[in-house]
Design an enzyme around this catalytic site. Structure first.
Site, mmCIF file in Angstrom:
data_model
loop_
_atom_site.group_PDB
_atom_site.id
_atom_site.type_symbol
_atom_site.label_atom_id
_atom_site.label_comp_id
_atom_site.label_asym_id
_atom_site.label_seq_id
_atom_site.Cartn_x
_atom_site.Cartn_y
_atom_site.Cartn_z
ATOM 1 N N HIS A 59 0.825 -1.219 0.000
ATOM 2 C CA HIS A 59 0.000 0.000 0.000
ATOM 3 C C HIS A 59 0.854 1.262 0.000
ATOM 4 C CE1 HIS A 59 -3.572 -2.486 1.746
ATOM 5 N NE2 HIS A 59 -3.452 -2.620 0.458
ATOM 6 N N CYS A 114 4.899 12.883 -7.779
ATOM 7 C CA CYS A 114 4.305 14.016 -8.494
ATOM 8 C C CYS A 114 3.348 13.483 -9.562
ATOM 9 C CB CYS A 114 5.390 14.868 -9.171
ATOM 10 S SG CYS A 114 4.694 16.194 -10.158
ATOM 11 N N THR A 162 -3.865 -8.046 11.148
ATOM 12 C CA THR A 162 -4.692 -7.448 10.093
ATOM 13 C C THR A 162 -6.153 -7.874 10.243
ATOM 14 O OG1 THR A 162 -5.007 -7.096 7.728
ATOM 15 C CG2 THR A 162 -4.217 -9.285 8.406
HETATM 16 C C1 BV8 Z 1 -8.482 -1.699 -5.424
HETATM 17 C C2 BV8 Z 1 -2.736 3.202 2.247
HETATM 18 C C3 BV8 Z 1 -9.141 -1.872 -7.733
HETATM 19 C C4 BV8 Z 1 -3.280 4.554 2.521
HETATM 20 C C5 BV8 Z 1 -4.569 1.589 2.404
HETATM 21 C C6 BV8 Z 1 -13.813 -6.327 -2.972
HETATM 22 C C7 BV8 Z 1 -14.802 -6.319 -2.038
HETATM 23 C C8 BV8 Z 1 -15.094 -5.128 -1.335
HETATM 24 C C9 BV8 Z 1 -14.377 -3.944 -1.559
HETATM 25 C C10 BV8 Z 1 -13.394 -3.966 -2.490
HETATM 26 C C11 BV8 Z 1 -13.126 -5.140 -3.203
HETATM 27 N N1 BV8 Z 1 -12.109 -4.868 -4.050
HETATM 28 C C12 BV8 Z 1 -11.737 -3.555 -3.910
HETATM 29 C C13 BV8 Z 1 -12.512 -2.997 -2.964
HETATM 30 C C14 BV8 Z 1 -12.423 -1.642 -2.504
HETATM 31 C C15 BV8 Z 1 -11.348 -1.452 -1.411
HETATM 32 C C16 BV8 Z 1 -11.636 -2.277 -0.189
HETATM 33 O O1 BV8 Z 1 -11.063 -3.322 0.042
HETATM 34 N N2 BV8 Z 1 -12.539 -1.744 0.613
HETATM 35 C C17 BV8 Z 1 -12.856 -2.453 1.870
HETATM 36 C C18 BV8 Z 1 -12.501 -1.581 3.036
HETATM 37 C C19 BV8 Z 1 -14.294 -2.782 1.901
HETATM 38 N N3 BV8 Z 1 -10.022 -1.784 -1.909
HETATM 39 C C20 BV8 Z 1 -9.383 -0.828 -2.618
HETATM 40 O O2 BV8 Z 1 -9.857 0.252 -2.899
HETATM 41 C C21 BV8 Z 1 -7.991 -1.201 -3.115
HETATM 42 N N4 BV8 Z 1 -7.897 -0.895 -4.518
HETATM 43 O O3 BV8 Z 1 -9.034 -2.733 -5.127
HETATM 44 O O4 BV8 Z 1 -8.394 -1.199 -6.718
HETATM 45 C C22 BV8 Z 1 -10.553 -1.589 -7.464
HETATM 46 C C23 BV8 Z 1 -10.919 -0.296 -7.168
HETATM 47 C C24 BV8 Z 1 -12.286 -0.053 -6.903
HETATM 48 C C25 BV8 Z 1 -13.230 -1.079 -6.927
HETATM 49 C C26 BV8 Z 1 -12.809 -2.375 -7.257
HETATM 50 C C27 BV8 Z 1 -11.460 -2.645 -7.487
HETATM 51 C C28 BV8 Z 1 -6.919 -0.321 -2.403
HETATM 52 C C29 BV8 Z 1 -6.837 -0.675 -0.950
HETATM 53 C C30 BV8 Z 1 -5.653 0.061 -0.305
HETATM 54 C C31 BV8 Z 1 -6.102 1.247 0.493
HETATM 55 N N5 BV8 Z 1 -4.964 1.872 1.183
HETATM 56 N N6 BV8 Z 1 -3.481 2.202 2.995
HETATM 57 C C32 BV8 Z 1 -2.953 5.049 3.910
HETATM 58 O O5 BV8 Z 1 -2.504 4.259 4.747
HETATM 59 O O6 BV8 Z 1 -3.168 6.244 4.135
HETATM 60 S S1 BV8 Z 1 -5.404 0.345 3.264
HETATM 61 C C33 BV8 Z 1 -5.148 0.698 4.932
HETATM 62 O O7 BV8 Z 1 -6.177 0.003 5.574
HETATM 63 C C34 BV8 Z 1 -3.877 0.162 5.551
HETATM 64 O O8 BV8 Z 1 -2.796 0.214 4.689
HETATM 65 C C35 BV8 Z 1 -4.249 -1.281 5.840
HETATM 66 O O9 BV8 Z 1 -3.910 -2.051 4.814
HETATM 67 C C36 BV8 Z 1 -5.728 -1.262 5.874
HETATM 68 C C37 BV8 Z 1 -6.147 -1.493 7.266
HETATM 69 O O10 BV8 Z 1 -6.187 -2.796 7.473
HETATM 70 P P1 BV8 Z 1 -5.353 -3.402 8.726
HETATM 71 O O11 BV8 Z 1 -3.918 -3.102 8.543
HETATM 72 O O12 BV8 Z 1 -5.816 -4.770 8.835
HETATM 73 O O13 BV8 Z 1 -5.808 -2.490 9.974
HETATM 74 P P2 BV8 Z 1 -7.210 -2.468 10.747
HETATM 75 O O14 BV8 Z 1 -7.191 -1.250 11.573
HETATM 76 O O15 BV8 Z 1 -8.336 -2.706 9.820
HETATM 77 O O16 BV8 Z 1 -7.133 -3.760 11.705
HETATM 78 C C38 BV8 Z 1 -6.130 -3.840 12.679
HETATM 79 C C39 BV8 Z 1 -6.128 -5.297 13.140
HETATM 80 O O17 BV8 Z 1 -5.090 -5.456 14.108
HETATM 81 C C40 BV8 Z 1 -7.443 -5.719 13.812
HETATM 82 O O18 BV8 Z 1 -7.797 -7.014 13.366
HETATM 83 C C41 BV8 Z 1 -7.079 -5.734 15.317
HETATM 84 O O19 BV8 Z 1 -7.817 -6.693 16.009
HETATM 85 C C42 BV8 Z 1 -5.602 -6.110 15.254
HETATM 86 N N7 BV8 Z 1 -4.773 -5.679 16.398
HETATM 87 C C43 BV8 Z 1 -4.874 -4.515 17.110
HETATM 88 N N8 BV8 Z 1 -3.868 -4.467 18.047
HETATM 89 C C44 BV8 Z 1 -3.130 -5.623 17.892
HETATM 90 C C45 BV8 Z 1 -3.713 -6.394 16.840
HETATM 91 N N9 BV8 Z 1 -3.213 -7.589 16.435
HETATM 92 C C46 BV8 Z 1 -2.102 -8.056 17.108
HETATM 93 N N10 BV8 Z 1 -1.485 -7.350 18.117
HETATM 94 C C47 BV8 Z 1 -1.967 -6.149 18.545
HETATM 95 N N11 BV8 Z 1 -1.369 -5.503 19.536
#
Ligand code: BV8
Length: 254
Positions: free
Chosen positions: A131, A139, A199
Site C-alpha cells: 500500500h 508528483c 490485520t
Molecule cells: C483496489 C494506504 C481496484 C493509505 C490503504 C472487494 C470487495 C469489497 C471492496 C473492495 C473489493 N475490491 C476492492 C474494494 C475496494 C477497497 C476495499 O477493500 N474496501 C474495503 C474496506 C471494503 N479496496 C481498494 O480500494 C484497493 N484498490 O481494489 O483497486 C478496485 C478499485 C475499486 C473497486 C474495485 C477494485 C486499495 C486498498 C488500499 C487502500 N490503502 N493504505 C494510507 O494508509 O493512508 S489500506 C489501509 O487500511 C492500511 O494500509 C491497511 O492495509 C488497511 C487497514 O487494514 P489493517 O492493517 O488490517 O488495519 P485495521 O485497523 O483494519 O485492523 C487492525 C487489526 O489489528 C485488527 O484485526 C485488530 O484486532 C488487530 N490488532 C490490534 N492491536 C493488535 C492487533 N493484532 C495483534 N497485536 C496487537 N497488539
C-alpha cells in the site's frame, strides 16, 4: 480463551512447524503478511480501531483520490499528523522477531499493508509494501518520487511546480502491478507457511491472500487480539498482542 488454552495452541503450531520441517527435510519457507495491528505495540493507531480516528474523520474518508481533489490541504494535514506520530515511535519486539527469523534463513518475504516503514527500520529485507510508504511522495505531473524526512508543515511542491501527493495506494486505486505480481509469485511458489499478523482482513485485494494460501496447501497461522474473517481459514489463530505472542512463537521455532 484462557492463557493455558492459548499456550496449547502456540505449542501445537510450533510442533506442527517442526514436523513439517522434518518431513520436508529442509527449512520451511515462511512468509509474513502484516497489518496495522503489528505496529499497535509501537503506539501507532490502527486504521479501523477507534484510535484511528483523526478530527472525527475516519481513515477511509481521507485515504481517497476524491478527498485529495476536494481538499488536498486537509489530506496533507492528516498525513503530516501520522508522519509526526510514526517519527516519534520505534519498531517493537514483533518487528524484530521477524528480522530474527529472516536472519535464521527461515523467513523469505514480509508482505506489509503498513505504510509506516517500521519493518524497514527494524531491519527487514525482502519487504513488499503493497500500500506504499507514507515517507515517499510522488508528483502526478512528472512522476518524480522523493522521500520526506520530516512531517511537512504545508503540502510539498515538486520541482516542476505541481503539488506532490503521498506515494500510498488510496481506496479506489489499484495496487502497483509489479508488486502484485511479486506477491502472487511469492505465495504460489515460495511459501510453505504464511504468518498473518495484526490485520482485520477486510481490505482487498490483499485480504484474499490467506484464502489463496489455503488453496495452495500453505499452513496459515494468524496472530491477532481478536477474531477476524481470516480466523475461519487459519490452521491456528494465536490470540494476544503480537508484540508478545510473535517473539514467543519465533523463539520456539528457530
Ligand atoms: C483496489 C494506504 C481496484 C493509505 C490503504 C472487494 C470487495 C469489497 C471492496 C473492495 C473489493 N475490491 C476492492 C474494494 C475496494 C477497497 C476495499 O477493500 N474496501 C474495503 C474496506 C471494503 N479496496 C481498494 O480500494 C484497493 N484498490 O481494489 O483497486 C478496485 C478499485 C475499486 C473497486 C474495485 C477494485 C486499495 C486498498 C488500499 C487502500 N490503502 N493504505 C494510507 O494508509 O493512508 S489500506 C489501509 O487500511 C492500511 O494500509 C491497511 O492495509 C488497511 C487497514 O487494514 P489493517 O492493517 O488490517 O488495519 P485495521 O485497523 O483494519 O485492523 C487492525 C487489526 O489489528 C485488527 O484485526 C485488530 O484486532 C488487530 N490488532 C490490534 N492491536 C493488535 C492487533 N493484532 C495483534 N497485536 C496487537 N497488539
Amino acid at each position: 480463551m484462557s492463557k493455558m488454552e492459548e499456550e496449547k495452541i502456540l505449542d501445537a503450531a510450533v510442533s506442527l512447524i517442526k514436523k513439517l520441517t522434518e518431513k520436508k527435510g529442509e527449512t520451511l519457507k515462511i512468509v509474513a503478511l502484516t497489518g496495522s495491528g503489528i505496529s499497535k505495540g509501537s503506539g501507532i493507531p490502527t486504521f479501523r480501531g477507534k484510535d484511528g480516528l483523526w478530527k472525527n474523520y475516519n481513515a477511509m474518508e481521507l485515504a481517497t483520490p476524491q478527498a485529495f481533489r476536494r481538499d488536498p490541504i486537509l489530506v496533507w494535514e492528516w498525513y503530516a499528523w501520522r508522519i509526526g506520530i510514526i517519527l516519534s515511535k520505534d519498531p517493537n519486539p514483533a518487528h524484530y522477531a521477524l528480522v530474527k527469523l529472516q536472519e535464521k534463513g527461515l523467513l523469505e518475504w514480509v508482505i506489509t499493508q503498513n505504510v509506516d516503514s517500521l519493518h524497514f527500520r527494524a531491519g527487514s529485507t525482502n519487504l513488499l509494501e503493497v500500500h506504499g510508504n507514507i515517507f515517499r511522495t510522488k508528483c502526478m505531473s512528472c512522476g518524480q518520487k522523493t522521500m520526506l524526512i520530516e512531517a511537512p508543515s504545508k503540502p510539498p511542491i515538486c520541482d516542476c511546480g505541481t503539488m506532490l501527493r503521498p506515494d500510498v495506494v488510496w481506496f479506489g486505486e489499484t495496487l502497483d502491478r509489479e508488486i502484485l505480481l511479486k506477491v502472487d509469485d511469492v505465495i504460489r511458489n515460495n511459501c510453505d507457511v504464511l504468518l498473518v499478523i495484526g490485520t482485520s482482513g477486510v481490505v482487498y485485494p490483499i485480504a484474499d491472500l490467506p484464502f489463496l494460501a489455503k488453496m495452495n496447501n500453505i499452513l496459515v497461522i494468524e496472530f491477532n487480539i481478536d477474531e477476524t474473517p481470516i480466523t475461519q481459514v487459519a490452521d491456528f489463530s494465536i490470540f494476544g498482542k503480537s508484540e508478545e505472542t510473535l517473539p514467543k512463537f519465533i523463539e520456539n521455532i528457530i
